[in-house]
Design an enzyme around this catalytic site. Structure first.
Site, PDB file in Angstrom:
ATOM      1  CB  SER A 185     -42.548 -60.481  43.279  1.00  0.00           C
ATOM      2  OG  SER A 185     -42.308 -60.837  44.579  1.00  0.00           O
ATOM      3  CG  HIS A 213     -44.475 -58.109  39.565  1.00  0.00           C
ATOM      4  ND1 HIS A 213     -43.327 -58.577  38.695  1.00  0.00           N
ATOM      5  CD2 HIS A 213     -44.086 -58.323  40.805  1.00  0.00           C
ATOM      6  CE1 HIS A 213     -42.187 -58.491  39.592  1.00  0.00           C
ATOM      7  NE2 HIS A 213     -42.749 -58.458  40.911  1.00  0.00           N
ATOM      8  CE  LYS A 243     -39.738 -55.790  39.593  1.00  0.00           C
ATOM      9  NZ  LYS A 243     -40.025 -55.838  40.927  1.00  0.00           N
TER      10      LYS A 243
HETATM   11  C1  LIG Z   1     -39.216 -55.672  42.009  1.00  0.00           C
HETATM   12  C2  LIG Z   1     -39.939 -55.172  43.210  1.00  0.00           C
HETATM   13  C3  LIG Z   1     -39.974 -54.145  43.866  1.00  0.00           C
HETATM   14  C4  LIG Z   1     -38.775 -53.407  43.782  1.00  0.00           C
HETATM   15  O1  LIG Z   1     -38.845 -52.473  42.741  1.00  0.00           O
HETATM   16  P1  LIG Z   1     -37.414 -52.023  41.938  1.00  0.00           P
HETATM   17  O2  LIG Z   1     -37.963 -50.550  41.504  1.00  0.00           O
HETATM   18  O3  LIG Z   1     -36.933 -52.716  41.243  1.00  0.00           O
HETATM   19  O4  LIG Z   1     -36.722 -51.503  43.336  1.00  0.00           O
HETATM   20  C5  LIG Z   1     -40.741 -53.660  44.893  1.00  0.00           C
HETATM   21  N1  LIG Z   1     -42.019 -54.817  45.171  1.00  0.00           N
HETATM   22  C6  LIG Z   1     -42.190 -55.773  44.491  1.00  0.00           C
HETATM   23  C7  LIG Z   1     -43.128 -56.897  44.605  1.00  0.00           C
HETATM   24  C8  LIG Z   1     -41.469 -56.014  43.551  1.00  0.00           C
HETATM   25  O5  LIG Z   1     -41.438 -57.054  42.751  1.00  0.00           O
END
Ligand SMILES: *Cc1c(COP(=O)(O)O)cnc(C)c1O
Length: 382
Positions: A182, A210, A238
């Site tokens: 991330s 991602h 995302k």
């Molecule tokens: C953003 C993210 C999460 C968390 O997801 P949310 O739905 O925002 O709680 C989990 N893993 C990774 C790698 C992320 O970047």
């Protein structure tokens, strides 16, 4: 002053001295790429809305129609009355996209990992985590009471050594990693990890928060790698522009998760409107391959122009080093009309504070080129 307030103040002061105090800046996202902050309009390279679907008319309409028909919230845990038919429909769509038997939708991605790992692992088991795994994978590992070992980032040989040495002394083993990291934007070597996990009878959990929508033709990093991954987790928040998390896996695993994952059982179900928005977003992901390909294409155009290593995902780190240098870099870009938020420890390791740029389908080539020029001249000083 009472001891609680004094504790909080002292803690904050110590963090401020190291440039690590954090602030919430009120931000209005007016479309998929522009934001308003402190009375200014800025072009954002900090949103994870890779396909700009948070503001897509079809996604918004689907969410609004679901609110009008089914209400604003789920009303209870999914195990009670909060399992709306739209959640089941979404699970079938996600499973089909990921090539698994079925899926389970959670309240968020964080809740998913904080529930999945402890539902599978307990004391006497072994979790092996890539050093740069997302915070919620560490939370899940901690909640599980399993022994947790860290392997060096993307170092398959190191994982092999740890498995050779420790696998035998534990009942079950689980390897956890991000598919796309991330804060670095690089990819895990999923095919090699899957082969190694198989060899040691370890299970593999890949967090593809991602990758969905932007890699593997939209299906994500596991599809791109063609690796056999039994536990494919991700988020709806995302590229899909909605909210919520999911796990795609086999039917018995998902049945166990539904029965045992505490973050599913003891937390209210995802609002039906979030599921409706995600379903509309999946239609777009599956119907518009050019949109899905564009964030990575722009990230690559950026890394070429800024003379950085070629992007592997829509995420590109620009390393500043010290926290204060990352803050100064963000400020310099803000003065030019760009929003590029500084990422500091403990989100990234000490000495690697950075701007984390995220490219989206709606960015324009000329803005990407101008950003690259600014980053090269002002931040990288090349
Ligand atoms: C953003 C993210 C999460 C968390 O997801 P949310 O739905 O925002 O709680 C989990 N893993 C990774 C790698 C992320 O970047």
């Amino acid at each position: 002053m009472d001891t609680l307030d004094r504790f909080a103040r002292e803690k904050l002061d110590a963090l401020a001295l190291r440039d690590l105090r954090r602030t919430l800046y009120e931000t209005e996202r007016t479309d998929g790429v522009w934001v308003e902050r402190g009375g200014r309009r800025l072009l954002s390279f900090s949103c994870n809305d890779y396909l700009n679907l948070t503001h897509h008319p079809k996604v918004k309409e689907a969410a609004a129609a679901a609110v009008a028909r089914y209400g604003a919230g789920a009303g209870a845990s999914r195990l009670v009355t909060g399992s709306h038919p739209l959640l089941g429909k979404l699970e079938r769509r996600l499973a089909a996209l990921k090539g698994t038997q079925t899926a389970c939708v959670f309240g968020s991605g964080y809740l998913a990992n904080a529930g999945i790992v402890p539902a599978l692992m307990r004391e006497g088991d072994l979790v092996l985590a890539d050093a740069l795994s997302h915070a919620c994978l560490w939370a899940g590992a901690k909640l599980s009471d399993a022994r947790t070992l860290v392997f060096r980032h993307n170092d398959v040989a190191h994982l092999g050594e740890l498995l050779s040495e420790h696998r035998g002394a534990h009942r079950h083993a689980l390897v956890v990693t991000d598919g796309v990291f991330s804060m670095d934007g690089d990819l895990a070597p999923l095919a090699e990890l899957a082969a190694l996990a198989e060899k040691f009878d370890a299970w593999l959990l890949v967090d593809d928060a991602h990758g969905l929508g932007v890699l593997g033709g939209g299906a994500g990093s596991v599809a791109q790698s063609r690796a056999a991954v039994p536990l494919q987790m991700g988020t709806l928040s995302k590229a899909l522009g909605s909210y919520g998390g999911y796990l795609c896996a086999s039917a018995p695993v998902i049945d166990l998760i539904r029965t045992r994952a505490r973050t599913l059982i003891y937390s209210t179900g995802l609002p039906p409107a979030s599921a409706a928005a995600a379903l509309a977003a999946l239609d777009i992901v599956e119907g518009e391959p050019e949109r899905c390909a564009r964030p990575l294409m722009l990230a690559r155009a950026f890394t070429r122009a800024a003379d950085l290593p070629l992007a592997q995902s829509p995420i590109v780190p620009v390393i500043a080093g010290a926290a204060k240098d990352a803050l100064a870099a963000a400020l310099a870009l803000e003065e030019e009309g760009f929003l590029a938020v500084a990422i500091r420890p403990p989100t990234v390791t000490e000495g690697t504070a950075r701007l984390r740029l995220a490219f989206t389908a709606a960015h324009r080539e000329e803005d990407v080129a101008r950003l690259a020029e600014l980053v090269r001249a002002r931040i990288l000083r090349r």
